[in-house]
Enzyme design. Structure first.
Site, PDB file in Angstrom:
ATOM      1  N   GLU A  42       1.143  -0.901   0.163  1.00  0.00           N
ATOM      2  CA  GLU A  42      -0.029   0.248   0.196  1.00  0.00           C
ATOM      3  C   GLU A  42       1.168   1.342   0.002  1.00  0.00           C
ATOM      4  O   GLU A  42       0.853   1.854  -0.876  1.00  0.00           O
ATOM      5  CB  GLU A  42      -0.895  -0.161   1.391  1.00  0.00           C
ATOM      6  CG  GLU A  42      -1.457   1.478   1.258  1.00  0.00           C
ATOM      7  CD  GLU A  42      -2.564   1.182   2.579  1.00  0.00           C
ATOM      8  OE1 GLU A  42      -2.665   2.843   3.264  1.00  0.00           O
ATOM      9  OE2 GLU A  42      -2.365   0.267   3.568  1.00  0.00           O
ATOM     10  N   ASP A  50       1.001   3.871  -3.453  1.00  0.00           N
ATOM     11  CA  ASP A  50       0.564   4.902  -2.772  1.00  0.00           C
ATOM     12  C   ASP A  50       2.154   5.913  -3.803  1.00  0.00           C
ATOM     13  O   ASP A  50       1.463   7.278  -4.321  1.00  0.00           O
ATOM     14  CB  ASP A  50       0.305   5.965  -1.338  1.00  0.00           C
ATOM     15  CG  ASP A  50       0.328   7.051  -1.138  1.00  0.00           C
ATOM     16  OD1 ASP A  50      -0.681   7.688  -1.561  1.00  0.00           O
ATOM     17  OD2 ASP A  50       1.252   7.960  -0.621  1.00  0.00           O
ATOM     18  N   ASN A  99      -7.124   1.255  -0.341  1.00  0.00           N
ATOM     19  CA  ASN A  99      -5.477   0.716   0.509  1.00  0.00           C
ATOM     20  C   ASN A  99      -5.374  -0.765  -0.195  1.00  0.00           C
ATOM     21  O   ASN A  99      -4.571  -0.909  -1.368  1.00  0.00           O
ATOM     22  CB  ASN A  99      -6.262   0.162   1.948  1.00  0.00           C
ATOM     23  CG  ASN A  99      -6.209   1.381   3.064  1.00  0.00           C
ATOM     24  OD1 ASN A  99      -5.937   2.908   2.461  1.00  0.00           O
ATOM     25  ND2 ASN A  99      -6.368   1.122   3.862  1.00  0.00           N
ATOM     26  N   GLU A 108      -3.865   1.120  -3.871  1.00  0.00           N
ATOM     27  CA  GLU A 108      -3.012   1.360  -3.444  1.00  0.00           C
ATOM     28  C   GLU A 108      -2.012   0.505  -3.430  1.00  0.00           C
ATOM     29  O   GLU A 108      -0.826  -0.562  -3.991  1.00  0.00           O
ATOM     30  CB  GLU A 108      -2.612   1.853  -2.357  1.00  0.00           C
ATOM     31  CG  GLU A 108      -3.421   3.872  -2.362  1.00  0.00           C
ATOM     32  CD  GLU A 108      -3.536   4.094  -1.685  1.00  0.00           C
ATOM     33  OE1 GLU A 108      -3.179   5.218  -1.158  1.00  0.00           O
ATOM     34  OE2 GLU A 108      -3.257   4.021  -0.076  1.00  0.00           O
TER      35      GLU A 108
END
Length: 246
Positions: free
Chosen positions: A62, A66, A131, A134
């Protein structure tokens, strides 16, 4: 060739189904499926890597996803809006990769169906959709590199969702907008937050928003942040004309 056949034959039926669904979502053939399995593993499973002893779940992916999303979107905006200064580009990127938008992307792809967890889905917070999205981006980067990561983000994020003129007028945080207006107008504001569970099984919070000592809006949600945002949104519509000039 026999070695390749051996690998394919060792896949379980569940792996084959996951592989087929995954290929449809990402738009190309994954090479190392283990990255993607990790991207959909919740920490409640409590799996550990046999060699390193590190936890196996989506959280590190995650973090990586990101960063990759931010990089790809930043490059896109840099090329798409040559007249945009740093502040403008940062603001536009924030709108595209906002938690609300990432949750929408995760829901649209129905990524939650792949998640392995030892807790009920009803216990997941809303942000798990973003989440997992990502984490999937992070898995793609590790598996196929920046080129394919960029390709996926362009297909699933930029092409269907990114419209720069529309984004310019999109409000991502009513609270931030309201506070900015109050500061410019030298008005005093107070968010009075208190626990308000009532008959709900899940903890709730309520907030009263005061402007210069006058109650102007209320909000209620499962977190203080969401309750404040709800109250701010209601305040926005009370003072829409003034706030729209920011």
């Amino acid at each position: 060739m026999n070695f390749i056949r051996k690998i394919i034959n060792t896949r379980t039926k569940d792996d084959e189904a996951f592989f087929a669904d995954l290929k449809k979502i990402i738009g190309f053939t994954p090479k190392n499926i283990s990255y993607y399995k990790k991207a959909f593993t919740h920490r409640s499973i409590k799996e550990f890597d046999e060699e390193t002893g590190n936890p196996v779940n989506y959280e590190r992916l995650e973090f990586l996803g990101d960063a990759m999303l931010s990089a790809v979107i930043a490059a896109y905006l840099f090329n798409e809006v040559p007249s945009g200064d740093e502040g403008y580009l940062t603001q536009m990127r924030s709108k595209i990769v906002s938690r609300e938008h990432l949750n929408e992307l995760g829901r649209d792809l129905d990524l939650l169906r792949f998640v392995k967890s030892n807790i009920a889905r009803s216990k997941f917070g809303e942000n798990i959709h973003g989440n997992i999205f990502e984490a999937l981006v992070g898995a793609i980067y590790l598996d196929r590199g920046y080129k394919y990561c960029n390709k996926f983000i362009e297909k699933r994020v930029i092409t269907p969702y990114v419209d720069v003129p529309k984004l310019e007028g999109k409000i991502t945080s009513y609270k931030s907008l309201f506070i900015e207006w109050c500061q410019k107008q030298k008005k005093e504001f107070v968010f009075d937050v208190y626990e308000d569970t009532g008959n709900d099984t899940i903890k709730h919070f309520s907030v009263k928003l005061f402007l210069d000592g006058i109650l102007i809006a209320k909000g209620r949600a499962t977190s203080k942040k969401k309750a404040e945002e709800t109250a701010s949104k209601r305040a926005y519509f009370v003072f829409q004309k003034e706030l729209s000039n920011l």
